[in-house]
Write a protein that holds these residues in place. Sequence first.
Motif, mmCIF file in Angstrom:
data_model
loop_
_atom_site.group_PDB
_atom_site.id
_atom_site.type_symbol
_atom_site.label_atom_id
_atom_site.label_comp_id
_atom_site.label_asym_id
_atom_site.label_seq_id
_atom_site.Cartn_x
_atom_site.Cartn_y
_atom_site.Cartn_z
ATOM 1 N N ALA A 12 51.996 45.234 51.895
ATOM 2 C CA ALA A 12 53.353 44.931 51.428
ATOM 3 C C ALA A 12 53.393 43.570 50.732
ATOM 4 N N GLU A 13 52.687 42.599 51.301
ATOM 5 C CA GLU A 13 52.665 41.270 50.700
ATOM 6 C C GLU A 13 51.977 41.277 49.333
ATOM 7 N N ILE A 14 50.878 42.001 49.224
ATOM 8 C CA ILE A 14 50.168 42.107 47.943
ATOM 9 C C ILE A 14 51.027 42.815 46.909
ATOM 10 N N GLU A 15 51.642 43.928 47.315
ATOM 11 C CA GLU A 15 52.483 44.677 46.376
ATOM 12 C C GLU A 15 53.628 43.822 45.860
ATOM 13 N N SER A 16 54.190 42.994 46.723
ATOM 14 C CA SER A 16 55.281 42.129 46.306
ATOM 15 C C SER A 16 54.772 40.974 45.440
ATOM 16 N N ALA A 17 53.732 40.298 45.900
ATOM 17 C CA ALA A 17 53.215 39.119 45.187
ATOM 18 C C ALA A 17 52.680 39.470 43.801
ATOM 19 N N HIS A 20 53.584 44.755 41.975
ATOM 20 C CA HIS A 20 53.336 46.204 41.876
ATOM 21 C C HIS A 20 54.595 46.975 42.279
ATOM 22 N N VAL A 21 55.331 46.373 43.200
ATOM 23 C CA VAL A 21 56.626 46.908 43.629
ATOM 24 C C VAL A 21 57.615 45.753 43.507
ATOM 25 N N PRO A 22 58.698 45.946 42.762
ATOM 26 C CA PRO A 22 59.636 44.839 42.527
ATOM 27 C C PRO A 22 60.587 44.607 43.699
ATOM 28 N N ASP A 23 60.021 44.157 44.815
ATOM 29 C CA ASP A 23 60.839 43.895 45.993
ATOM 30 C C ASP A 23 60.084 42.936 46.902
ATOM 31 N N THR A 24 60.716 42.574 47.991
ATOM 32 C CA THR A 24 60.082 41.665 48.947
ATOM 33 C C THR A 24 59.190 42.450 49.896
ATOM 34 N N ALA A 25 58.217 41.761 50.487
ATOM 35 C CA ALA A 25 57.340 42.400 51.467
ATOM 36 C C ALA A 25 58.153 42.951 52.632
ATOM 37 N N ALA A 26 59.198 42.247 53.010
ATOM 38 C CA ALA A 26 60.044 42.699 54.123
ATOM 39 C C ALA A 26 60.714 44.040 53.830
#
Length: 82
Positions: A12-17, A20-26
């Motif tokens: 989730a952190e990688i996708e957010s940082a 890849h996904v326009p949202d927060t890891a949370a």
Amino acid sequence: MRWAGANLQATAEIESAKHHVPDTAANILPVLQTLTFDPSPTNLQEQLEPGISKVIHTGFLPATTDAKALADKVFVNPGLNF
């Protein structure tokens, strides 16, 4: 894929940082927790036709698309057995 399934928070952190996904890891983590991470050629082959059918229903593929024929055309078994 196996790593992602075993490391949901980091995924989730990688996708957010990496955006890849326009949202927060949370916000990404609960979505990842609903998914099944069991990659294998057999699972992929079984899921292609239903997945293609869903894409047809969204309108991204023409309604005249034959989901089974397309799934058969795009799937190549790499000979991995897991």
